[in-house]
Design a protein around this motif. Structure first.
Motif, PDB file in Angstrom:
ATOM      1  N   PRO A 691      21.928 -73.760  42.085  1.00  0.00           N
ATOM      2  CA  PRO A 691      22.484 -75.124  42.094  1.00  0.00           C
ATOM      3  C   PRO A 691      21.409 -76.197  42.162  1.00  0.00           C
ATOM      4  CG  PRO A 691      22.655 -74.186  44.275  1.00  0.00           C
ATOM      5  CD  PRO A 691      22.045 -73.112  43.412  1.00  0.00           C
ATOM      6  N   ILE A 692      20.625 -76.294  41.101  1.00  0.00           N
ATOM      7  CA  ILE A 692      19.512 -77.234  41.090  1.00  0.00           C
ATOM      8  C   ILE A 692      19.988 -78.660  40.858  1.00  0.00           C
ATOM      9  CG2 ILE A 692      19.008 -77.046  38.625  1.00  0.00           C
ATOM     10  CD1 ILE A 692      16.023 -76.915  39.372  1.00  0.00           C
ATOM     11  N   GLY A 693      21.177 -78.819  40.240  1.00  0.00           N
ATOM     12  CA  GLY A 693      21.685 -80.145  39.895  1.00  0.00           C
ATOM     13  C   GLY A 693      21.272 -80.506  38.489  1.00  0.00           C
ATOM     14  N   MET A 694      22.202 -80.413  37.521  1.00  0.00           N
ATOM     15  CA  MET A 694      21.907 -80.614  36.110  1.00  0.00           C
ATOM     16  C   MET A 694      22.524 -81.916  35.609  1.00  0.00           C
ATOM     17  SD  MET A 694      20.055 -78.022  35.472  1.00  0.00           S
ATOM     18  CE  MET A 694      19.966 -77.916  33.683  1.00  0.00           C
ATOM     19  N   PRO A 695      22.033 -82.447  34.474  1.00  0.00           N
ATOM     20  CA  PRO A 695      22.595 -83.700  33.956  1.00  0.00           C
ATOM     21  C   PRO A 695      24.099 -83.586  33.751  1.00  0.00           C
ATOM     22  CG  PRO A 695      20.583 -83.135  32.793  1.00  0.00           C
ATOM     23  CD  PRO A 695      20.910 -81.954  33.645  1.00  0.00           C
ATOM     24  N   THR A 696      24.821 -84.640  34.072  1.00  0.00           N
ATOM     25  CA  THR A 696      26.275 -84.661  33.954  1.00  0.00           C
ATOM     26  C   THR A 696      26.698 -85.703  32.926  1.00  0.00           C
ATOM     27  OG1 THR A 696      26.682 -86.353  35.642  1.00  0.00           O
ATOM     28  CG2 THR A 696      26.428 -84.075  36.399  1.00  0.00           C
ATOM     29  N   LEU A 697      27.829 -85.459  32.305  1.00  0.00           N
ATOM     30  CA  LEU A 697      28.383 -86.428  31.366  1.00  0.00           C
ATOM     31  C   LEU A 697      29.895 -86.239  31.347  1.00  0.00           C
ATOM     32  CD1 LEU A 697      27.359 -88.639  29.441  1.00  0.00           C
ATOM     33  CD2 LEU A 697      27.608 -86.993  27.585  1.00  0.00           C
ATOM     34  N   GLY A 698      30.621 -87.284  31.654  1.00  0.00           N
ATOM     35  CA  GLY A 698      32.065 -87.205  31.783  1.00  0.00           C
ATOM     36  C   GLY A 698      32.477 -87.875  33.075  1.00  0.00           C
ATOM     37  N   GLY A 699      33.757 -87.793  33.407  1.00  0.00           N
ATOM     38  CA  GLY A 699      34.262 -88.455  34.591  1.00  0.00           C
ATOM     39  C   GLY A 699      34.893 -87.497  35.564  1.00  0.00           C
ATOM     40  N   ALA A 700      35.130 -87.984  36.776  1.00  0.00           N
ATOM     41  CA  ALA A 700      35.727 -87.187  37.848  1.00  0.00           C
ATOM     42  C   ALA A 700      37.180 -87.591  38.038  1.00  0.00           C
ATOM     43  CB  ALA A 700      34.952 -87.384  39.145  1.00  0.00           C
ATOM     44  N   LEU A 701      37.924 -86.710  38.664  1.00  0.00           N
ATOM     45  CA  LEU A 701      39.313 -86.926  39.042  1.00  0.00           C
ATOM     46  C   LEU A 701      39.421 -86.763  40.549  1.00  0.00           C
ATOM     47  CD1 LEU A 701      42.513 -86.775  38.826  1.00  0.00           C
ATOM     48  CD2 LEU A 701      42.183 -84.334  38.329  1.00  0.00           C
ATOM     49  N   THR A 702      40.107 -87.687  41.220  1.00  0.00           N
ATOM     50  CA  THR A 702      40.359 -87.544  42.651  1.00  0.00           C
ATOM     51  C   THR A 702      41.862 -87.476  42.890  1.00  0.00           C
ATOM     52  OG1 THR A 702      40.201 -89.962  42.851  1.00  0.00           O
ATOM     53  CG2 THR A 702      38.272 -88.683  43.476  1.00  0.00           C
ATOM     54  N   THR A 703      42.256 -86.772  43.954  1.00  0.00           N
ATOM     55  CA  THR A 703      43.674 -86.622  44.278  1.00  0.00           C
ATOM     56  C   THR A 703      43.922 -87.038  45.724  1.00  0.00           C
ATOM     57  OG1 THR A 703      43.554 -84.345  45.097  1.00  0.00           O
ATOM     58  CG2 THR A 703      43.784 -84.658  42.710  1.00  0.00           C
ATOM     59  N   GLU A 704      45.189 -87.335  46.019  1.00  0.00           N
ATOM     60  CA  GLU A 704      45.544 -87.765  47.370  1.00  0.00           C
ATOM     61  C   GLU A 704      45.301 -86.660  48.386  1.00  0.00           C
ATOM     62  OE1 GLU A 704      49.202 -89.941  49.801  1.00  0.00           O
ATOM     63  OE2 GLU A 704      49.512 -89.208  47.760  1.00  0.00           O
ATOM     64  N   SER A 705      45.235 -85.430  47.951  1.00  0.00           N
ATOM     65  CA  SER A 705      44.978 -84.322  48.872  1.00  0.00           C
ATOM     66  C   SER A 705      43.498 -84.155  49.202  1.00  0.00           C
ATOM     67  CB  SER A 705      45.525 -83.023  48.281  1.00  0.00           C
ATOM     68  OG  SER A 705      44.990 -82.795  46.989  1.00  0.00           O
ATOM     69  N   GLY A 706      42.663 -85.098  48.760  1.00  0.00           N
ATOM     70  CA  GLY A 706      41.257 -85.069  49.154  1.00  0.00           C
ATOM     71  C   GLY A 706      40.377 -84.191  48.303  1.00  0.00           C
ATOM     72  N   LEU A 707      40.728 -84.045  47.014  1.00  0.00           N
ATOM     73  CA  LEU A 707      39.947 -83.200  46.111  1.00  0.00           C
ATOM     74  C   LEU A 707      39.285 -84.059  45.036  1.00  0.00           C
ATOM     75  CD1 LEU A 707      42.454 -80.254  45.620  1.00  0.00           C
ATOM     76  CD2 LEU A 707      40.373 -80.235  47.013  1.00  0.00           C
ATOM     77  N   VAL A 708      38.120 -83.596  44.595  1.00  0.00           N
ATOM     78  CA  VAL A 708      37.421 -84.185  43.456  1.00  0.00           C
ATOM     79  C   VAL A 708      37.242 -83.080  42.422  1.00  0.00           C
ATOM     80  CG1 VAL A 708      35.363 -85.404  42.649  1.00  0.00           C
ATOM     81  CG2 VAL A 708      36.138 -85.717  45.004  1.00  0.00           C
ATOM     82  N   PHE A 709      37.774 -83.284  41.225  1.00  0.00           N
ATOM     83  CA  PHE A 709      37.612 -82.316  40.144  1.00  0.00           C
ATOM     84  C   PHE A 709      36.616 -82.869  39.134  1.00  0.00           C
ATOM     85  CE2 PHE A 709      41.757 -81.153  41.830  1.00  0.00           C
ATOM     86  CZ  PHE A 709      41.705 -79.770  41.810  1.00  0.00           C
ATOM     87  N   PHE A 710      35.735 -81.966  38.651  1.00  0.00           N
ATOM     88  CA  PHE A 710      34.722 -82.402  37.678  1.00  0.00           C
ATOM     89  C   PHE A 710      34.339 -81.217  36.805  1.00  0.00           C
ATOM     90  CE2 PHE A 710      30.496 -83.469  36.093  1.00  0.00           C
ATOM     91  CZ  PHE A 710      30.701 -84.759  35.656  1.00  0.00           C
ATOM     92  N   ALA A 711      34.136 -81.495  35.496  1.00  0.00           N
ATOM     93  CA  ALA A 711      33.802 -80.412  34.562  1.00  0.00           C
ATOM     94  C   ALA A 711      32.590 -80.721  33.696  1.00  0.00           C
ATOM     95  CB  ALA A 711      35.001 -80.125  33.652  1.00  0.00           C
ATOM     96  N   GLY A 712      32.062 -81.948  33.721  1.00  0.00           N
ATOM     97  CA  GLY A 712      31.031 -82.347  32.761  1.00  0.00           C
ATOM     98  C   GLY A 712      29.623 -81.949  33.144  1.00  0.00           C
TER      99      GLY A 712
END
Length: 778
Positions: A691-712
């Protein structure tokens, strides 16, 4: 039985191979060290290279002094590395691991040189092996860059009722990307599995010009609407992924293959019965705005000419592919509003950046904002066109119905790296946030984030509209704008005045005689992301050799920190024009007031080339390489600042997810995002989840249950993070990478919550696909 002569021969060749391996590092380090010292860099590589070469030669000649010399040099390297990089993990890996492997071999084979020192040597080898094993284990452990401190705030969500539909690119016109759904929680998200997979049939092959799947689907009732890179629209059943209908606009534009999302409007009553009461708006690569019936995918007959409006009208001469649509149409009340992308760095005098609003029912032009001519409020006078080569709006727009304002993130007047041909109005509207009156299209206010932009620092992201505490028990109507340069501006969206103070600071001056430079640039007091000023010690590589080569390249360029202007001498731009932050924008967790921001940290080198020295050939439409910049005294060259192995030259991370507490205006947590599993040196996949941290491109989704989803990310996963801490709670393997932003909905039939993402391929990956994947709890 091995004879003494045979044994002696084995020892001789073993030591010769060890000596050769040490020289294989030492000689290039010595040669490169001379070059680095010659440009004012560290002398370590020259000295270490010379000592390693001498050590290798001595060991190959079976001299015990060679082992002692290498041991002393390695011990000195440890001291130097700690002084140069501190105790930061990845910088120390770059400086020590390769040399520690050689040190281990020297210690293990030391008895071949001096048998009496066997115990001490093997003890040293055991310690080095233990250290390397510990390093290897630690490399796989996710470690936050900024750890969450204490519990996150708990806020009441002001959004009314649970979410029923996802009807805009960001779920709403305010850019929140927040869903008031709670079926999938922190406790059960680990049980997510694919519920269905659909195929669009459209695979975009990335060519550096714009061929990418970057879609976020819409959902209304029991139907999911997906647009493909070829601007085709497909309707799918929300519970099964079964195709309902497909619309093909027959868009034919060379290279440009991209559709980020659609617009949606529901009328109280349709003009002609029930036809197109619910309509979708799709733009095409060949510059058309099309309205289709959400029920069956047929063009709406009362909109424009048989369902479409030609956006090239009144634009003057347009070369194919030089004026295209990149953002979802913004539906604001009874208007559908579009901007447009103008090809970067090809030529002066290209099409203008006019923003136009059309009636959602008829397609009639209601207003136009021409940044170059305030007198034009609709169509230009007969025989004329909208002003050429004005700042454009290629990113997503936002809308506040209460204030009656539309917010435009503006780009740069092309070409990006030379500004002497720009007009005063260009310089006024470039790289800004502009608020227009939704009824008239007239500007109410503007805020400029970059003066006289020479770096391609367009405002790349949809603004976030969110009310923040005013410190007196009330709230302020805020607008948050993230930027390619890693800065975040917090403005009052009613007035455009900064809520978080902005200071004008002096910046480096350029050396191009024809250019006019701004002596200062605005700097926000909000937290910035990935904006630290680089030094030679920040250079990185998988081995000391490619780290050294990056140091040489760094020293040979002009780099005076942020806003170092381009010139005929190669300059370094960090963050580069890819970001910082880019078109994925941000999301907001309304339960905590945290804004989630993903970024990329890739520097670019850039140089202006006098026109007489420009290579012959056609204009480049790619993001990197040679650009003609016709109409100016210069062309340009630029590329990513990476090592010979294709790895960014500065130290990791190269991409993060950051939570910013908007009330406190500070970073709540920050974690590296993405692993090297599906990428690696020379483009070879490492298959290691580091998990070095790679370049990202795209957006995140947040939910009322306290989750952040990301795929980019560069690896092929959809991830779920804890929005309070950034801890990874789940990840689902994708068949290829994703450039899209996830969305979520609750099926009106089954009540099941789904998280959907499109997977067409990560930005720099050759692996491509046409997947639409829905995840749900079993």
């Amino acid at each position: 039985m091995v004879t003494n002569q045979r044994r002696a021969s084995i020892i001789t060749w073993t030591l010769r191979l060890l000596g050769a391996a040490i020289c294989l590092f030492g000689v290039p380090m010595a040669i490169g060290g001379v070059m680095l010292a010659g440009v004012g860099g560290s002398w370590y590589f020259l000295l270490m290279g010379a000592v390693m070469t001498a050590s290798g030669v001595l060991i190959a000649r079976r001299r015990v002094a060679g082992a002692w010399l290498y041991g002393a040099a390695f011990a000195a390297t440890i001291v130097w590395a700690l002084g140069d990089a501190g105790f930061a993990f990845w910088p120390l890996v770059s400086r020590l691991v390769a040399l520690a492997v050689l040190a281990t071999a020297v210690a293990a084979l030391y008895p071949l040189l001096a048998p009496r020192g066997r115990r001490v040597a093997w003890g040293g080898a055991a310690v080095l092996v233990a250290a390397l094993v510990a390093t290897g284990i630690y490399a796989f452990m996710p470690v936050p860059i900024v750890a969450a401190q204490g519990p996150a705030p708990r806020l009441a969500v002001t959004q009314k009722g649970p979410q029923e539909n996802w009807t805009a690119w960001a779920n709403d016109d305010r850019g929140t990307r927040f869903a008031r759904l709670t079926q999938i929680t922190k406790d059960n998200v680990s049980r997510l599995t694919p519920a269905w997979t659909a195929h669009t049939g459209d695979v975009a092959v990335s060519d550096g010009f714009g061929a990418e799947d970057q879609n976020t689907p819409l959902q209304v009732g029991d139907t999911l609407y997906v647009c493909t890179p070829f601007n085709r629209v497909i309707a799918l059943d929300v519970d099964s992924g079964r195709r309902k209908w497909r619309f093909d606009p027959n868009s034919t534009v060379p290279g440009w293959q991209r559709c980020r999302s659609l617009g949606y409007h529901q009328a109280a009553a349709a003009p002609s019965g029930e036809v197109c009461r619910q309509r979708l708006f799709v733009t095409t690569g060949d510059a058309r705005l099309i309205a289709i019936d959400a029920a069956d995918g047929r063009p709406c007959p009362g909109f424009g000419n048989n369902g479409q409006v030609d956006l090239k009208v009144d634009m003057g001469l347009i070369e194919p592919g030089y004026y295209t649509q990149t953002a979802a149409p913004l539906v604001a009340g009874d208007l559908v509003i579009v901007g447009g992308r103008i090809a970067d760095n090809v030529s002066t005098g290209l099409a203008g950046g006019v923003v136009r609003a059309y009636d959602v029912a008829s397609g009639d032009l209601r207003w136009a904002w021409d940044p170059g001519n305030p007198a034009i409020t609709r169509r230009p006078p007969p025989g004329q066109s909208y002003t050429r080569a004005t700042p454009n709006v290629w990113a997503g727009m936002a809308y506040d119905a209460t204030l009656g304002l539309v917010y435009l993130p503006t780009g740069n007047t092309t070409p990006d790296f030379f500004g002497a041909t720009r007009t005063a109005r260009d310089n006024m509207w470039n790289s800004s946030v502009v608020a227009l009156d939704v009824a008239t299209g007239r500007p109410r206010w503007r805020f400029q984030a970059v003066h006289r932009d020479l770096w391609d620092f367009d405002m790349p992201a949809q603004p976030l509209l969110y009310d923040i505490p005013d410190g007196r028990g009330g709230t302020l109507p805020a607008l948050v704008q993230v930027t390619k340069q890693g800065q975040i501006f917090l403005l009052n969206r009613a007035t455009g005045r900064p809520i978080a103070p902005v200071a004008e600071r002096r910046v480096p001056r350029g050396l191009i005689p024809e250019e006019v430079y701004s002596p200062t640039q605005p700097f926000s007091s909000m937290p910035s992301i990935g904006t630290e000023r680089l030094t030679e010690a920040d250079m990185w590589g998988a081995t000391p050799i490619d780290q050294m080569l990056c140091r040489i390249a760094f020293r040979r360029m002009r780099y005076d920190g942020a806003f170092t202007p381009p010139g005929v001498k190669r300059t370094l731009q960090f963050p580069g024009s890819l970001g910082g932050m880019n078109w994925g924008s941000v999301s907001i967790d309304m339960t905590t007031g945290y804004m989630l921001v993903n970024d990329m940290r890739i520097g670019l080198w850039n140089e202006l080339v006098p026109r007489a020295k420009m290579p012959a050939g056609p204009a480049s439409g790619t993001e990197m390489g040679v650009s003609t910049m016709t109409g100016t005294p210069y062309g340009s060259r630029r590329d990513r600042f990476v090592s010979v192995a294709g790895i960014p030259c500065q130290k990791p991370p190269y991409g993060t997810m950051t939570a910013i507490d908007l009330a406190a205006r500070k970073v709540a947590w920050q974690v590296p995002l993405g692993t090297v599993r599906d990428t690696g040196p020379f483009g070879i996949k490492m298959h290691l989840p580091i998990p070095i941290g790679m370049p990202t491109l795209g957006g995140a989704l947040t939910t009322e249950s306290g989750l952040v989803f990301f795929a980019g990310t560069q690896d092929y996963y959809l991830r779920a993070l804890d929005s309070a801490t950034g801890r990874e709670l789940w990840k689902g393997r994708l068949p290829v990478g994703s450039g899209g932003s996830p969305m979520t909905y609750r099926s009106p039939r089954t009540g099941k919550q789904y998280v959907v993402v499109t997977a067409g391929g990560a930005r720099q990956s050759p692996d491509r696909g046409d997947y639409v994947i829905a995840y749900a709890l079993p």
